[in-house]
Design an enzyme around this catalytic site. Structure first.
Site, short mmCIF file in Angstrom:
data_model
loop_
_atom_site.label_atom_id
_atom_site.label_comp_id
_atom_site.label_asym_id
_atom_site.label_seq_id
_atom_site.Cartn_x
_atom_site.Cartn_y
_atom_site.Cartn_z
CB SER A 95 -0.95 -0.05 1.19
OG SER A 95 -1.85 1.00 1.15
CG ASP A 237 -2.89 3.97 -1.36
OD1 ASP A 237 -3.63 3.85 -2.35
OD2 ASP A 237 -2.87 3.13 -0.44
CG ASP A 241 -6.45 0.93 -0.86
OD1 ASP A 241 -5.52 1.76 -0.92
OD2 ASP A 241 -6.58 0.13 0.09
MG MG Z 1 -3.67 1.33 0.06
#
Ligand code: MG
Length: 452
Positions: A95, A237, A241
């Site tokens: 992430s 990011d 998401d």
């Molecule tokens: Mg993320």
């Protein structure tokens, strides 16, 4: 039992705690638990092929068939798992973490992030090595797939695309060299936008900027929006998401404001319940109420928000870090969907982003923390709640509402600290409340003679 899964799946530094052996064993554990057909995808990190291929080997060894979607946003793989008949999904991503990190995230058959109960079962298989081993003639098969086109179509189909196209917005996208690079620009161009891209060549070294779209990391984007005379800037990011927005003046819009804008729009359109963690700014609830909806609070964590949304049949939900969840689309954070929704609101309301932000009530947040050993956190919190009397909301940590704001006292899940957040419409008051409650916690720790 030692834990494998943290709050965001399994994460670590490449070739240290996050290595091929772990990915192989985790692949075997996931395959043993789910069986059937499993989709896999990655963000843009340098270690993705290493970890993905190890995980695929593990999955195949248990007899699972694997559908490799390559590089794509997490929500795109989640959408594919939800729409197809796959039994689960695996995403290789860390992430927003720095490039040396990577991680493995497991997706349930409905496309949601895996719940704790199932994580526990996979951990049990992992630590006790209860792996299924397929016979030579039952080893799984590997297929290459493309899941991005279906995702782009789904996002474009969820919004009033004609209305957005009429406006011909100019959009600057900063994909942070991450998983959004091959997808987000096409969503925008399908919505009739003039698209200018920044850091949108996939590169796992993240040469353009840090993967977390906080203000310090997106100054290039802020400048570019202003200089290009664009209507909006959007930063994602690492796994796309989450989306963060820049208004037409080049101003950074904090995630609580976008959460409030979309929450209010959804409440006005459909009524019902908006779900968000208890740490979210009151600007969201105040705006939602004004628009005829109500807010339900949860513990912190996007899977918890998503599950609560399913449970109460929520209209919308999300976090103030730019993670927005659109239930008609899917029950997970979705940066592409968040982007399209903000454009729809600008188009339908006929307003600039800065004008939409100006409608949101202004609150001030003050944050502080107190050192406290992990072993003593529970005792300190219990003593604090007792001292406060009856007026404590225990959804996550302890939240105290008062006339001019609220205070949330919450032990960190990972570090030996207790965090204190205070929010008020007046800046000085927020600071004062944070200091006051910091003192209260420090007094409890001093009184009990805890070594912190
Ligand atoms: Mg993320």
């Amino acid at each position: 039992m030692s834990r494998l899964f943290g709050t965001n799946g399994v994460r670590g530094v490449t070739n240290e705690d996050m290595n091929a052996e772990l990915a192989l064993k985790l692949g075997k554990s996931i395959g043993t638990f789910f069986g059937g057909d499993i989709a896999i995808g990655t963000d843009t990190r340098t270690s993705n092929e290493l970890l993905k291929n190890a995980a695929i080997a593990g999955l195949l060894s248990t007899g699972c068939n694997v559908f490799d979607a390559g590089m794509l946003p997490s929500p795109a793989l989640q959408y594919y798992v939800k729409k197809s008949d796959k039994t689960a999904g695996v995403i290789i991503t860390a992430s927003h973490n720095p490039p040396e990190f990577n991680g493995i995230k497991v997706i349930d058959e409905d496309g949601t992030e895996l719940g704790k109960d199932k994580e526990d079962k996979i951990e049990d298989i992992y630590f006790n090595e209860k792996w299924a081993a397929a016979k030579w003639n039952e080893i799984g098969k590997l297929h290459k797939i493309d899941a991005t086109e279906e995702y782009i179509n789904a996002v474009v189909g969820r919004v009033d695309a004609d209305k957005i196209r009429e406006k011909g917005f100019t959009v600057v996208l900063d994909c942070g060299n991450g998983a959004g690079s091959h997808v987000e620009p096409y969503i925008m161009s399908r919505l009739g936008c003039k698209v200018i891209t920044l850091n949108s060549q996939p590169d796992g070294r993240f040469p353009g900027r840090n993967a977390e779209p906080i203000k310090e990391n997106v100054s290039d984007l802020m400048r570019m929006v202003k200089e290009c005379g664009a209507d909006i800037g959007i930063a994602y990011d690492g796994d796309a998401d989450r989306a963060i927005f820049i208004d037409e003046r080049g101003e950074y819009i904090y995630g609580d404001k976008t959460l409030a804008i979309v929450s209010g729009y959804m409440a006005e359109k459909k009524g019902g319940v908006i779900v968000t963690p208890v740490s979210t700014s009151s600007c969201v609830e105040e705006f939602v109420r004004k628009k005829g909806g109500r807010v339900v609070y949860t513990k912190v964590g996007s899977p918890i928000v998503a599950r609560k949304m399913i449970e109460v049949g929520a209209t919308f939900g999300g976090e103030e870090n730019g993670g927005l969840i659109f239930p008609e689309h899917q029950y997970c954070r979705d940066g592409g969907m968040a982007s399209a929704a903000i454009l729809e609101i600008m188009a339908v309301r006929g307003k600039k982003l800065s004008e939409l932000v100006a409608e949101i009530p202004e609150y001030h947040l003050a944050k502080t923390k107190v050192k406290c050993s992990n072993e003593k956190k529970k005792e300190v919190m219990e003593a604090f709640v007792k001292n406060e009397g009856g007026n404590v909301d225990l959804t996550d940590g302890a939240k105290i509402y008062m006339e001019n704001g609220w205070v949330l006292v919450r032990p960190s899940g990972t570090e030996p600290i207790i965090r204190i957040y205070a929010e008020s419409k007046e800046k000085e008051m927020a600071g004062r409340l944070a200091d006051e409650y910091k003192k209260k916690i420090e007094e409890i720790i001093a009184e009990k003679g805890y070594i912190s």
